[in-house]
Design an enzyme around this catalytic site. Structure first.
Site, PDB file in Angstrom:
ATOM      1  N   LYS A   3      -0.804  -9.565   2.990  1.00 49.53           N
ATOM      2  CA  LYS A   3      -0.079  -9.074   4.174  1.00 49.53           C
ATOM      3  C   LYS A   3      -0.986  -8.124   4.928  1.00 49.53           C
ATOM      4  CE  LYS A   3       3.440  -5.978   3.879  1.00 49.53           C
ATOM      5  NZ  LYS A   3       2.900  -4.829   4.653  1.00 49.53           N
TER       6      LYS A   3
ATOM      7  N   GLU B  57      -1.147  -5.582   8.710  1.00 52.35           N
ATOM      8  CA  GLU B  57      -0.334  -4.944   9.756  1.00 52.35           C
ATOM      9  C   GLU B  57      -0.920  -5.187  11.139  1.00 52.35           C
ATOM     10  OE1 GLU B  57       0.246  -0.781   8.980  1.00 52.35           O
ATOM     11  OE2 GLU B  57       1.016  -1.133   6.957  1.00 52.35           O
TER      12      GLU B  57
ATOM     13  N   ASP C  48       0.837  -1.205   0.000  1.00 48.87           N
ATOM     14  CA  ASP C  48       0.000   0.000   0.000  1.00 48.87           C
ATOM     15  C   ASP C  48       0.872   1.254   0.000  1.00 48.87           C
ATOM     16  OD1 ASP C  48       0.821  -0.141   2.639  1.00 48.87           O
ATOM     17  OD2 ASP C  48      -1.194  -0.228   3.498  1.00 48.87           O
TER      18      ASP C  48
ATOM     19  N   GLU D 158       9.290  -3.779  10.558  1.00 41.10           N
ATOM     20  CA  GLU D 158       9.586  -2.443  10.013  1.00 41.10           C
ATOM     21  C   GLU D 158      10.036  -1.492  11.123  1.00 41.10           C
ATOM     22  OE1 GLU D 158       6.781  -0.786   7.252  1.00 41.10           O
ATOM     23  OE2 GLU D 158       7.744   1.181   7.310  1.00 41.10           O
TER      24      GLU D 158
HETATM   25  O1  KIV Z   1       3.564  -1.144   1.622  1.00 45.99           O
HETATM   26  C1  KIV Z   1       4.752  -1.465   1.655  1.00 45.99           C
HETATM   27  O2  KIV Z   1       5.539  -1.139   0.779  1.00 45.99           O
HETATM   28  C2  KIV Z   1       5.219  -2.247   2.791  1.00 45.99           C
HETATM   29  C3  KIV Z   1       6.686  -2.481   2.912  1.00 45.99           C
HETATM   30  C4  KIV Z   1       7.361  -1.230   3.315  1.00 45.99           C
HETATM   31  C5  KIV Z   1       7.009  -3.589   3.815  1.00 45.99           C
HETATM   32  O3  KIV Z   1       4.442  -2.654   3.595  1.00 45.99           O
END
Ligand code: KIV
Length: 253
Positions: A110, A112, A43, A179
């Site tokens: 993915k 968070e 994102d 991160e």
């Molecule tokens: O959205 C993204 O690019 C990410 C990376 C920084 C891990 O989540």
């Protein structure tokens, strides 16, 4: 033993895991042909593609659209797509959103966050869709947090991160992005996890690294995160090509 859904992805990943973001067909194809192990439709596209201040306005439809482009360019790498903010607020919504991204071509999604995401991760994994976790600095919460801050500096924060990593692994994620985590804490999590950690601003001991494509190739000169090493000069090459083209048009060449 990692969850069978996680194992499906792990069987395709070499360690150290090499990971990068890509948002369209040519960049995905270039990354794939260069031998990258994992491509993330992140994102972060809200920032480096759409020019927004942060990732919080990115929608599921936008990630799905970019995933279809990236899918066409990827033959070898594992393709992961980000679940944007507000698209996984309940286990039901998390499954529904993940199915949209899987339909668009993602091999995995993915999301968070730590303990409060475990139910959602279990639900997505039960649907057969592999999940990558993301701990530490969570860009989707940047507004609540008032900026991009390093995580794990205090004992309380470090313990919370370690506990969350154990929780995510038990819930069935195949890897955890760390991160902006204090390197010593990232190292501890890496040593105690059976699944790979993939760092960004978390030191060099993680089981792999992920970067934003534009940071690696020098494609977004207006902001470069402090931990980013720039390996190319795409912005300069592009600007020079356009200047030469403009000059030739003006001279009617
Ligand atoms: O959205 C993204 O690019 C990410 C990376 C920084 C891990 O989540």
């Amino acid at each position: 033993m990692p969850h069978p859904t996680a194992q499906r992805i792990l069987d395709r990943l070499d360690t150290p895991v090499t990971a990068i973001t890509a948002y369209d067909y040519p960049s995905a194809r270039l990354c794939d042909e260069a031998g990258i192990g994992l491509i993330l439709v992140g994102d972060s596209l809200g920032m480096v593609v759409a020019g927004c201040e942060d990732t919080t306005s990115v929608t599921l439809e936008q990630i799905a659209y970019h995933t279809t482009m990236v899918r066409r360019g990827v033959t070898s790498a594992v393709l992961v797509a980000d679940l944007p903010i507000n698209t996984y607020d309940s286990p039901e919504q998390a499954v529904k959103s993940s199915l949209v991204l899987a339909d668009a071509g993602a091999d995995a999604v993915k999301l968070e966050g730590g303990m409060r995401q475990l139910e959602k991760i279990r639900a997505i994994v039960a649907e057969g869709i592999p999940v990558c976790g993301h701990l530490g600095m969570l860009p989707q919460r940047v507004r609540e947090e008032g900026g991009y801050k390093k995580k794990g500096k205090t004992d309380v924060e470090a313990s919370a991160l370690k506990e969350a990593a154990v929780g995510l692994e038990e819930a069935g994620v195949f890897a955890i992005v760390l991160e902006s985590v204090v390197p010593d804490v990232a190292t501890e999590i890496t040593r105690s996890s059976k699944i790979p950690t993939i760092g960004i601003g978390a030191g060099s001991d993680c089981d792999g690294q992920i970067r934003v494509l534009h940071d690696v190739v020098g494609g977004y000169p207006w902001f470069v995160p402090p931990f980013a090493k720039v390996y190319g000069n795409v912005a300069e090459v592009t600007g020079n090509a356009i200047k030469r083209y403009t000059e030739e048009v003006r001279k009617r060449l």
